[in-house]
Design an enzyme around this catalytic site. Structure first.
Site, mmCIF file in Angstrom:
data_model
loop_
_atom_site.group_PDB
_atom_site.id
_atom_site.type_symbol
_atom_site.label_atom_id
_atom_site.label_comp_id
_atom_site.label_asym_id
_atom_site.label_seq_id
_atom_site.Cartn_x
_atom_site.Cartn_y
_atom_site.Cartn_z
ATOM 1 N N GLU A 29 44.548 45.981 41.403
ATOM 2 C CA GLU A 29 44.829 45.154 42.580
ATOM 3 C C GLU A 29 45.301 43.762 42.160
ATOM 4 O OE1 GLU A 29 41.902 46.391 46.135
ATOM 5 O OE2 GLU A 29 40.845 45.749 44.313
ATOM 6 N N TYR A 55 52.198 25.324 60.510
ATOM 7 C CA TYR A 55 51.185 24.931 59.537
ATOM 8 C C TYR A 55 50.225 26.070 59.253
ATOM 9 C CZ TYR A 55 52.725 20.099 60.250
ATOM 10 O OH TYR A 55 53.460 18.957 60.321
ATOM 11 N N LEU A 72 37.645 40.192 50.302
ATOM 12 C CA LEU A 72 38.408 39.794 51.486
ATOM 13 C C LEU A 72 37.679 38.716 52.283
ATOM 14 C CD1 LEU A 72 39.757 43.191 52.868
ATOM 15 C CD2 LEU A 72 40.964 41.470 51.524
ATOM 16 N N GLU A 73 36.356 38.758 52.259
ATOM 17 C CA GLU A 73 35.570 37.748 52.958
ATOM 18 C C GLU A 73 35.881 36.352 52.430
ATOM 19 O OE1 GLU A 73 34.618 40.625 51.701
ATOM 20 O OE2 GLU A 73 32.755 41.341 52.582
ATOM 21 N N LYS A 99 43.872 44.983 54.630
ATOM 22 C CA LYS A 99 44.639 45.599 53.548
ATOM 23 C C LYS A 99 45.095 46.965 54.058
ATOM 24 C CE LYS A 99 42.256 45.853 49.725
ATOM 25 N NZ LYS A 99 41.430 45.727 48.514
#
Length: 124
Positions: A29, A55, A72-73, A99
């Protein structure tokens, strides 16, 4: 009591921001990278909206395309906290990171996390 009931006011909604990043716990990954899809809800007075969409898109892009995180957190938290620090007019933010290409058995649209952060979380 549901978290949304504690939030009031206008909400800016961004759906389907898509960037290539190198996040994950597995070596492949981090080497090959993959697509990440970001959704953002930001609570604020929309009368104060000044280029916030641009932004916010840049913040999500910088985090996804920047330094890798295992979880991911952590990616979602970085996007949320950077947004709250950068945009004082936002009182709360929900960030979803998905994902779409995960190695799981069976059909799945994506694997992801969703976090909710409030301005008061900056004090932590």
């Amino acid at each position: 009591m549901e978290a949304d009931s504690l939030i009031c006011g206008d909400k800016l909604i961004l759906r389907g921001l898509s960037f290539h990043g190198f996040h994950g716990a597995r070596p492949e990954e981090r080497k090959l990278g993959q697509k990440f899809v970001i959704d953002v809800d930001a609570w604020m007075d929309l009368r104060e909206l000044v280029n916030l969409i641009t932004y916010q898109t840049h913040i999500a892009k910088d985090v996804i395309e920047g330094s890798p995180y295992n979880l991911l957190e952590s990616v979602a938290h970085k996007i949320a906290m950077t947004t709250l620090k950068t945009h004082q007019q936002i009182s709360a933010i929900r960030v979803k990171v998905g994902k779409p290409h995960v190695a799981v058995r069976g059909p799945v649209d994506y694997l992801g996390v969703e976090i909710l952060r409030h301005r008061s979380d900056l004090k932590d």
